[in-house]
Design an enzyme around this catalytic site. Structure first.
Site, PDB file in Angstrom:
ATOM      1  N   LYS A   1      -4.805   6.443   4.276  1.00 25.68           N
ATOM      2  CA  LYS A   1      -5.579   5.617   2.907  1.00 25.68           C
ATOM      3  C   LYS A   1      -5.731   3.495   2.764  1.00 25.68           C
ATOM      4  O   LYS A   1      -6.220   3.210   2.260  1.00 25.68           O
ATOM      5  CB  LYS A   1      -4.653   5.283   2.050  1.00 25.68           C
ATOM      6  CG  LYS A   1      -3.941   7.579   1.780  1.00 25.68           C
ATOM      7  CD  LYS A   1      -3.511   6.833   0.726  1.00 25.68           C
ATOM      8  CE  LYS A   1      -2.388   8.963   0.694  1.00 25.68           C
ATOM      9  NZ  LYS A   1      -1.841   8.725  -0.657  1.00 25.68           N
TER      10      LYS A   1
ATOM     11  N   ASP B   1      -6.563  -0.558   9.033  1.00 27.46           N
ATOM     12  CA  ASP B   1      -5.818  -1.851   7.874  1.00 27.46           C
ATOM     13  C   ASP B   1      -4.873  -2.679   8.801  1.00 27.46           C
ATOM     14  O   ASP B   1      -5.490  -4.248   8.969  1.00 27.46           O
ATOM     15  CB  ASP B   1      -5.650  -1.404   6.459  1.00 27.46           C
ATOM     16  CG  ASP B   1      -4.426   0.021   7.451  1.00 27.46           C
ATOM     17  OD1 ASP B   1      -4.651   0.056   8.122  1.00 27.46           O
ATOM     18  OD2 ASP B   1      -3.683   0.157   6.346  1.00 27.46           O
TER      19      ASP B   1
ATOM     20  N   ASP C   1      -0.521  -2.020  13.966  1.00 27.96           N
ATOM     21  CA  ASP C   1       0.953  -2.207  14.790  1.00 27.96           C
ATOM     22  C   ASP C   1       1.364  -2.490  15.786  1.00 27.96           C
ATOM     23  O   ASP C   1       0.985  -2.813  17.581  1.00 27.96           O
ATOM     24  CB  ASP C   1       1.646  -1.809  13.785  1.00 27.96           C
ATOM     25  CG  ASP C   1       3.068  -1.565  13.796  1.00 27.96           C
ATOM     26  OD1 ASP C   1       3.832  -3.140  13.627  1.00 27.96           O
ATOM     27  OD2 ASP C   1       4.261  -1.003  12.851  1.00 27.96           O
TER      28      ASP C   1
ATOM     29  N   LYS D   1      -1.525  -7.070  14.134  1.00 26.58           N
ATOM     30  CA  LYS D   1       0.026  -7.490  14.318  1.00 26.58           C
ATOM     31  C   LYS D   1       0.885  -7.417  15.715  1.00 26.58           C
ATOM     32  O   LYS D   1       1.209  -6.153  16.428  1.00 26.58           O
ATOM     33  CB  LYS D   1       1.611  -6.473  13.389  1.00 26.58           C
ATOM     34  CG  LYS D   1       1.937  -7.300  12.593  1.00 26.58           C
ATOM     35  CD  LYS D   1       3.229  -6.086  12.066  1.00 26.58           C
ATOM     36  CE  LYS D   1       2.917  -5.400  10.682  1.00 26.58           C
ATOM     37  NZ  LYS D   1       4.185  -4.562  10.803  1.00 26.58           N
TER      38      LYS D   1
ATOM     39  N   ASP E   1       0.025   0.106   1.831  1.00 27.38           N
ATOM     40  CA  ASP E   1       1.547   0.370   0.737  1.00 27.38           C
ATOM     41  C   ASP E   1       2.850   0.295   1.669  1.00 27.38           C
ATOM     42  O   ASP E   1       2.631  -0.160   2.657  1.00 27.38           O
ATOM     43  CB  ASP E   1       1.176   1.380   0.620  1.00 27.38           C
ATOM     44  CG  ASP E   1       1.920   2.249   1.586  1.00 27.38           C
ATOM     45  OD1 ASP E   1       1.900   2.513   3.129  1.00 27.38           O
ATOM     46  OD2 ASP E   1       2.594   3.751   1.144  1.00 27.38           O
TER      47      ASP E   1
ATOM     48  N   ARG F   1      -1.188  -0.602  -2.775  1.00 28.13           N
ATOM     49  CA  ARG F   1      -2.268  -0.893  -1.947  1.00 28.13           C
ATOM     50  C   ARG F   1      -2.871  -1.548  -3.618  1.00 28.13           C
ATOM     51  O   ARG F   1      -3.842  -2.218  -3.102  1.00 28.13           O
ATOM     52  CB  ARG F   1      -1.907   0.253  -3.150  1.00 28.13           C
ATOM     53  CG  ARG F   1      -2.281   1.661  -1.798  1.00 28.13           C
ATOM     54  CD  ARG F   1      -2.626   2.797  -1.079  1.00 28.13           C
ATOM     55  NE  ARG F   1      -2.031   3.506  -0.867  1.00 28.13           N
ATOM     56  CZ  ARG F   1      -1.528   3.734   0.518  1.00 28.13           C
ATOM     57  NH1 ARG F   1      -1.902   3.062   1.500  1.00 28.13           N
ATOM     58  NH2 ARG F   1      -0.557   5.173   1.298  1.00 28.13           N
TER      59      ARG F   1
HETATM   60  P1  IMP Z   1       0.308   1.824  14.367  1.00 28.85           P
HETATM   61  O1  IMP Z   1       0.696   3.075  14.303  1.00 28.85           O
HETATM   62  O2  IMP Z   1       2.075   1.314  14.870  1.00 28.85           O
HETATM   63  O3  IMP Z   1      -0.517   0.424  14.788  1.00 28.85           O
HETATM   64  O4  IMP Z   1       0.614   1.325  13.076  1.00 28.85           O
HETATM   65  C1  IMP Z   1      -0.750   1.967  12.203  1.00 28.85           C
HETATM   66  C2  IMP Z   1      -0.612   2.545  11.031  1.00 28.85           C
HETATM   67  O5  IMP Z   1       0.454   1.982  10.687  1.00 28.85           O
HETATM   68  C3  IMP Z   1      -1.320   0.716   9.990  1.00 28.85           C
HETATM   69  O6  IMP Z   1      -2.493   2.252  10.534  1.00 28.85           O
HETATM   70  C4  IMP Z   1      -0.899   1.054   8.900  1.00 28.85           C
HETATM   71  O7  IMP Z   1      -1.522   2.228   8.044  1.00 28.85           O
HETATM   72  C5  IMP Z   1       0.665   1.428   8.818  1.00 28.85           C
HETATM   73  N1  IMP Z   1       1.044   0.066   9.309  1.00 28.85           N
HETATM   74  C6  IMP Z   1       1.525  -0.186  10.270  1.00 28.85           C
HETATM   75  N2  IMP Z   1       2.792  -2.003   9.803  1.00 28.85           N
HETATM   76  C7  IMP Z   1       2.247  -2.079   8.220  1.00 28.85           C
HETATM   77  C8  IMP Z   1       2.195  -2.767   7.813  1.00 28.85           C
HETATM   78  O8  IMP Z   1       3.310  -3.997   7.557  1.00 28.85           O
HETATM   79  N3  IMP Z   1       2.768  -2.890   6.242  1.00 28.85           N
HETATM   80  C9  IMP Z   1       1.476  -1.435   5.940  1.00 28.85           C
HETATM   81  N4  IMP Z   1       1.695  -0.366   6.522  1.00 28.85           N
HETATM   82  C10 IMP Z   1       1.833  -0.578   7.885  1.00 28.85           C
HETATM   83 MG    MG Z   2      -3.579   3.250   8.127  1.00 31.47          MG
END
Ligand code: IMP
Ligand code: MG
Length: 176
Positions: free
Chosen positions: A42, A99, A102, A130, A158, A164
């Site tokens: 979302k 958004d 990470d 990030k 969130d 959000r």
């Molecule tokens: P990844 O797979 O670790 O790159 O994470 C991706 C998803 O995790 C992002 O698209 C966000 O929806 C969520 N996410 C990662 N870090 C954060 C944060 O600091 N705040 C909120 N959502 C996060």
């Molecule tokens: Mg996401």
């Protein structure tokens, strides 16, 4: 709308300026082509809604929901598709809108998924990067901001479904 546990990282104004800037870049790059923006639910909804209104080109939108975190905030590495796109992406110019990236695990999974459906082109746009948390390398074509390795909320993002609606992006303090 100030929460004592949230330290502002990016103001509404900073976000707005960046969205306009990225919008111009995307509109220029896709001029004369039909763009399909796929927002990852979302978190990317608010960013996508603002971004597409900056695009002076022909654009469709679709949504995909994946789960990688559950309600916890530590990446599990397991990505599950909860809702797939409705539109057939074959032959389309697909732009995945996120958004925040990470670890990169979610995006890596999504890109593999999209590639197998043979889009005409596939690019990635994320508001936040990030970068220090990355465990798998992913290509990013349009990036808003590099941010520190902190948990952020607001502007679609969130913590347990809350925050959000904040118009700014902030770091959640006392976050464990
Ligand atoms: P990844 O797979 O670790 O790159 O994470 C991706 C998803 O995790 C992002 O698209 C966000 O929806 C969520 N996410 C990662 N870090 C954060 C944060 O600091 N705040 C909120 N959502 C996060
Ligand atoms: Mg996401």
């Amino acid at each position: 709308m100030l929460d004592p546990n949230i330290e502002i990282l990016l103001t509404e104004e900073q976000i707005r300026e960046k969205v306009v800037e990225i919008g111009r870049e995307i509109a220029r790059d896709y001029e004369g082509r039909e763009l399909l923006a796929v927002a990852i639910l979302k978190g990317a909804v608010i960013f996508t809604a603002d971004l597409i209104r900056e695009l002076d080109i022909s654009v469709s939108i679709d949504f995909m929901a994946v789960s990688s975190y559950g309600s916890s905030t530590v990446s599990s590495g397991v990505v599950e598709i909860i809702k797939d796109v409705d539109i057939d992406v074959g032959g389309k110019h697909v732009l995945v809108v996120e958004d925040i990236i990470d670890t990169g695990l979610t995006l890596d999974y999504l890109l593999t998924h999209f590639r197998s459906r043979k889009p005409a082109s596939l690019r990635v746009c994320t508001l936040l990067d990030k970068w220090e948390a990355r465990t798998v390398e992913v290509p990013i074509d349009y990036r808003g901001f590099f941010i520190p390795n902190e948990y952020v909320v607001g502007y679609g993002m969130d913590c347990d479904q809350k925050f959000r609606n904040l118009p700014y992006i902030g770091i959640l303090k006392d976050f464990v």
